[in-house]
Design an enzyme around this catalytic site. Structure first.
Site, PDB file in Angstrom:
ATOM      1  N   LYS A 126       0.839  -1.217   0.000  1.00  0.00           N
ATOM      2  CA  LYS A 126       0.000   0.000   0.000  1.00  0.00           C
ATOM      3  C   LYS A 126       0.868   1.259   0.000  1.00  0.00           C
ATOM      4  CE  LYS A 126      -4.434  -1.151   0.151  1.00  0.00           C
ATOM      5  NZ  LYS A 126      -4.845  -1.681  -1.114  1.00  0.00           N
ATOM      6  N   LYS A 179      -3.545 -12.149  -8.597  1.00  0.00           N
ATOM      7  CA  LYS A 179      -4.796 -12.846  -8.268  1.00  0.00           C
ATOM      8  C   LYS A 179      -6.013 -12.074  -8.756  1.00  0.00           C
ATOM      9  CE  LYS A 179      -5.519 -10.805  -3.708  1.00  0.00           C
ATOM     10  NZ  LYS A 179      -6.920 -10.680  -3.345  1.00  0.00           N
ATOM     11  N   LYS A 233     -10.991  -7.490  -6.181  1.00  0.00           N
ATOM     12  CA  LYS A 233     -12.122  -6.573  -6.310  1.00  0.00           C
ATOM     13  C   LYS A 233     -11.720  -5.284  -7.001  1.00  0.00           C
ATOM     14  CE  LYS A 233     -14.191  -7.649  -1.927  1.00  0.00           C
ATOM     15  NZ  LYS A 233     -13.131  -7.195  -1.027  1.00  0.00           N
TER      16      LYS A 233
END
Ligand code: ADP
Ligand code: TRP
Length: 332
Positions: free
Chosen positions: A113, A195, A198
């Site tokens: 992040k 992967k 969302k």
């Protein structure tokens, strides 16, 4: 014998996808009869990336609806929203006092992040694993059905449980990640870049809300390369990804046929992708339709979530009382 306690949560950061389904929800549904289950929408966790306030409710209700549409029975489990259980936040603070800045800074998801949103490295992001540990320990859970990406967070939750127990007295059991298969799984994205997710890899992720045509288009665009030229040649990562997805979606006998066709070089990847797309459509369409119907019935969803919060608060307040007492916060 009393049932073992299970906790898991999904952030309300977007549409659910096959990764969420196979990493998490599929296990929730299989566990709901035999365990004492607490499943929740992690809306506080979603705030670390500053979503628009006007989207919040819709995201939370959609995650709840997609869980139910996937087979979760709110009569059997407590299905609730994290922010409806304030006890979690009190435990979060108490666990923060047992967690060190240095160890939080080393967490790979935090470092990621810092790289991806350097303009917003807030303390909520840094202490994300502490809130997650509080989510789990508040019910004294022993099993946590999650995907492979959450392994490290679970290890931190175990450390916090042990630290608390050593300092203040035995209270929390160690929580372990759980999958019905022998291993935790990671559902790959269709373009081979990491992967399904969302918020990232949107064009290479199959969402439970995708319509049939979107699923076909995304699948046909998946990278496969040329057919193998030598019998029994090793698979590229892209081909392995396609086979991994196929093993989740497609009848075993048909998968074995494609594996044999790969081995003897007769495989046609276009046919394989068509098969995969149709199997995904067969799987996703009924979930998508049930979820859409449920989202129209806001009153029902509200009732389910309120009842879930009541069940969760009953368990959470007991743990919190015991926690405060051990720490010495019992003055009156
Ligand atoms: P996302 O990463 O898509 O935002 P969350 O972080 O809210 O989803 O994850 C909710 C659950 O779904 C977690 O248990 C997580 O491990 C699992 N999960 C998410 N993506 C995948 C994936 N591609 N494969 C397997 N499990 C996944
Ligand atoms: N961190 C998890 C994820 O990103 C979501 C989550 C929050 C969670 N609290 C949890 C998962 C507690 C299991 C248990 O996927």
């Amino acid at each position: 014998m009393s049932k073992q306690i299970v906790v898991s949560g999904i952030r309300s950061t977007g549409f659910l996808h096959l990764g969420n389904y196979f990493g998490a929800i599929h296990n929730y549904v299989k566990m709901q009869n035999d365990y004492n289950c607490y499943f929740f929408v992690a809306d506080y966790h979603s705030l670390t990336t500053h979503p628009d306030p006007k989207d919040l409710k819709q995201h939370v209700f959609r995650v709840a609806a997609e869980n139910i549409a996937s087979g979760l029975d709110p009569e059997k489990v407590a299905l609730y929203v994290q922010s409806d259980v304030p006890e979690i936040l009190e435990l979060y603070f108490l666990l923060n006092t047992l967690t060190y800045k240095g160890e939080l800074e080393k967490v790979p998801t935090f470092k990621e992040k810092v790289r991806s949103q350097p303009e917003n490295v807030n303390a909520g992001l840094l202490t994300y694993p502490v809130l997650m540990a509080a989510d789990i320990l508040i019910h004294r859970a022993v099993k946590v059905p999650v995907g492979k990406d959450q392994e490290q967070h679970l290890e931190m939750a175990r450390n916090m449980a042990n630290r608390f127990n050593n300092r203040y007295g035995e209270l929390f059991p160690e929580p372990y990640p759980f999958n019905f298969g022998s291993e935790l799984i990671k559902v790959p994205s269709l373009d081979g870049n990491g992967k399904m997710s969302k918020s990232e890899n949107i064009n290479a992720t199959i969402y439970l809300a995708d319509d049939d045509e979107t699923i076909r288009k995304k699948t046909m665009k998946a990278k496969s390369g040329l057919s193998p030229e030598q019998p029994n040649s090793s698979m590229t990562d892209d081909i392995q990804n396609l086979f991994s997805l196929m093993r989740l979606m497609t009848d075993e006998i048909i998968v074995a046929q494609y594996e044999a066709a790969y081995a003897d070089c007769s495989i046609r990847f276009g046919d394989m992708k068509k098969q995969l797309a149709e199997d995904m459509i067969r799987f996703v369409a009924p979930i998508r339709e049930r979820a859409a119907d449920l989202q129209k019935d806001e009153v029902r969803l509200q009732r389910i979530l309120k009842e879930g919060a009541e069940k969760a608060r009953a368990s959470a307040s007991e743990t919190l009382k015991a926690t405060r007492k051990l720490i010495g916060i019992n003055y009156y």
